[in-house]
Write a protein that holds these residues in place. Structure first.
Motif, mmCIF file in Angstrom:
data_model
loop_
_atom_site.group_PDB
_atom_site.id
_atom_site.type_symbol
_atom_site.label_atom_id
_atom_site.label_comp_id
_atom_site.label_asym_id
_atom_site.label_seq_id
_atom_site.Cartn_x
_atom_site.Cartn_y
_atom_site.Cartn_z
ATOM 1 N N SER A 193 44.555 33.358 38.582
ATOM 2 C CA SER A 193 44.633 33.181 37.263
ATOM 3 C C SER A 193 45.688 31.828 37.243
ATOM 4 C CB SER A 193 45.132 34.168 36.254
ATOM 5 O OG SER A 193 46.294 34.767 36.794
ATOM 6 N N GLY A 194 45.752 31.200 36.147
ATOM 7 C CA GLY A 194 46.502 29.955 35.890
ATOM 8 C C GLY A 194 47.831 30.213 36.296
ATOM 9 N N HIS A 248 39.508 35.332 34.742
ATOM 10 C CA HIS A 248 38.726 35.999 33.432
ATOM 11 C C HIS A 248 37.436 36.589 34.078
ATOM 12 C CE1 HIS A 248 38.265 31.702 33.243
ATOM 13 N NE2 HIS A 248 37.130 32.153 32.594
ATOM 14 N N GLN A 249 37.007 36.075 35.424
ATOM 15 C CA GLN A 249 35.828 36.342 35.942
ATOM 16 C C GLN A 249 36.353 36.958 37.326
ATOM 17 O OE1 GLN A 249 34.022 32.713 35.366
ATOM 18 N NE2 GLN A 249 32.309 33.844 33.956
ATOM 19 N N GLY A 261 42.040 32.980 33.429
ATOM 20 C CA GLY A 261 42.838 33.974 32.664
ATOM 21 C C GLY A 261 42.607 35.120 33.592
ATOM 22 N N THR A 262 42.773 36.539 33.190
ATOM 23 C CA THR A 262 42.987 37.786 33.929
ATOM 24 C C THR A 262 42.117 38.817 33.444
ATOM 25 O OG1 THR A 262 45.337 37.095 34.600
ATOM 26 C CG2 THR A 262 44.518 39.420 34.848
ATOM 27 N N ALA A 263 41.311 39.273 33.755
ATOM 28 C CA ALA A 263 40.373 40.344 33.428
ATOM 29 C C ALA A 263 40.035 41.162 34.639
ATOM 30 C CB ALA A 263 39.056 39.755 33.013
ATOM 31 N N ASN A 287 46.982 41.873 32.063
ATOM 32 C CA ASN A 287 45.390 42.034 31.803
ATOM 33 C C ASN A 287 45.021 41.474 30.431
ATOM 34 O OD1 ASN A 287 43.104 42.361 33.319
ATOM 35 N ND2 ASN A 287 42.587 44.130 31.919
ATOM 36 N N GLU A 288 44.970 40.081 30.168
ATOM 37 C CA GLU A 288 45.198 39.641 28.729
ATOM 38 C C GLU A 288 43.674 39.253 28.337
ATOM 39 O OE1 GLU A 288 49.633 38.079 28.163
ATOM 40 O OE2 GLU A 288 48.245 36.608 28.992
#
Length: 440
Positions: free
Chosen positions: A62-63, A99-100, A134-136, A166-167
């Motif tokens: 993630s970033g 996020h993926q 992101g984070t998933a 985990n946003e």
């Protein structure tokens, strides 16, 4: 009692520590069950074929991994070090998570087989990893599960690294992913830096029967990843369950792992026939663990004796027939009118009851501190200091001393520190469930 007749499985031994004596009308029987798996010389290679293990490493891309830029570089280096620790023949893959979830190596929904060529290819693929998105975490776990399910290895393991919260998915999505993956593979989780959520990372490890820890300085990742992978390579048998049988009228109140860390297994029971239930313990190498079992039995007259529980280590068979019993121990109940005997607390039971209370006191104290309840936090963390001092838990005592000023450890008299670093607080919370073994 132990049974080492099954080829390719280490020798398991079970020892039961308890005070079997109950007063008239007494019903609760407590026992500490020590399980030890012992491999012979060179048995890691002999007992566990390399092809019988599969590992997926999940790397946060993630970033936030770009702040500072060294963090992403350290993560790449750590993953490369873990790949170097793979035995030849182990199936493996690398997943990059934002996020993926993406297959970094080998791709195509498959696992690679470790050898000099695939290790070099994997490390080359790591060089292309960059931070963004992101984070998933639930998506990472589901991809790891799909990859691991393509292997028939008995030991399936994940290593997960994250630096943030985990946003980018709902908490329910992560919980659903953990429910799906539980029992399918084990997973060690690590938080790097201090911007991640302790309860998320420890919750992942707990649900998937792995370890959790903080690596506050990204420079320490390579050493940590190497140690984790070496531990995985030392596993020799997977999917071992603790089977508890109780007689008619008796019930299991709880089953908790209490060493090397506190983990409540009570709600993970799977029925296994009349009056029997299986509690998952995951994979084993050359190691020893302790479990606290509490059984409630029907009350009986003075002089009566009964078998309160039979505890077995069982391994499922490939054809689904009766599982192989690796070892067994017995828990007894004896009713007496001798108060001196019936009120004596077994030292092992007392020690681990204190260790479980220590873990809970730390977690409650830190939560109260975050909520601004100074008095409540002081009381709970003071009790934690007292328990750590009593049990000789020096590592936890040192971590507590970074959060509170200890006035008197014996009485649990402490003052909250005005300023506490995030690293100190997160390290204490993450490691709060780690225990010390009882001094025999």
């Amino acid at each position: 009692m132990a049974d080492s007749s099954k080829p390719g499985v280490p020798r398991f031994d079970v020892e039961v520590y308890q005070n079997a004596h109950l007063p008239e009308g007494g019903r609760d029987v407590n026992a500490i069950v020590t399980v030890t798996a012992t491999a012979g010389a060179g048995a890691v290679a002999a007992a566990q074929p390399a092809s019988d293990a599969a590992v997926v490493v999940m790397v946060d891309c993630s970033g936030s991994m770009d702040y500072p830029p060294a963090k992403m570089r350290n993560a790449r280096d750590a993953t490369a070090a873990a790949i170097d620790a793979l035995r030849d023949g182990v199936a493996f893959a690398v997943v990059s998570g934002t996020h993926q979830a993406h297959e970094t190596y080998p791709g195509g929904g498959r696992l690679a087989v470790a050898d000099a060529t695939t290790r070099a290819q994997a490390k080359e693929a790591l060089r292309k990893l960059s931070a963004g998105g992101g984070t998933a975490i639930g998506t990472w776990l589901r991809l790891a599960d799909r990859l691991l399910s393509s292997s028939d290895a008995s030991i399936r393991h994940g290593i997960l690294l994250t630096d943030g919260r985990n946003e980018h998915e709902e908490p329910d999505a992560l919980r659903a992913a953990l429910d799906t993956c539980a029992g399918r593979f084990t997973c060690d989780a690590r938080g790097v830096g201090t911007d991640w959520e302790v309860k998320e990372v420890t919750g992942i490890a707990s649900a998937l029967l792995g370890t959790a820890d903080i690596v506050a300085d990204p420079a320490g990742l390579a050493e940590d990843f190497t140690g984790m992978m070496e531990a995985v390579m030392g596993k020799e048998v997977g999917d071992v369950s603790l089977r508890v049988w109780t007689p008619q009228g008796a019930e299991v109140r709880f089953v908790k792992q209490v060493a090397p860390a506190v983990e409540d297994l009570t709600d993970r029971r799977q029925e296994a026939g009349p009056r029997s239930g299986d509690y998952p313990t995951g994979s084993w190498g050359d190691e020893s663990r302790d479990y606290h079992l509490c059984v409630r039995v029907p009350s009986a007259e003075v002089g009566r004796e009964m078998l309160a529980a039979r505890v077995s280590l069982v391994l499922p068979t490939p054809d689904g027939s009766s599982p192989h019993v690796l070892a067994q121990g017995l828990v007894r109940a004896v009713w007496t009118d001798d108060l001196t005997v019936s009120t004596a607390i077994n030292p092992q039971v007392a020690h681990y009851t204190g260790q479980a209370e220590l873990a809970l006191a730390i977690q409650q104290g830190l939560d109260l501190r975050k909520a601004g309840d100074v008095d409540g936090a002081t009381a709970k963390l003071g009790r934690a200091v007292q328990l750590a001092s009593r049990s000789g838990h020096e590592d936890t005592a040192k971590l507590l001393a970074k959060v509170v000023d200890v006035v008197d450890a014996a009485t649990g008299t402490v003052r909250l520190k005005a300023k506490v670093s995030e690293e100190a607080e997160m390290t204490l919370e993450t490691r709060s469930t780690k225990t010390v073994r009882v001094k025999k």
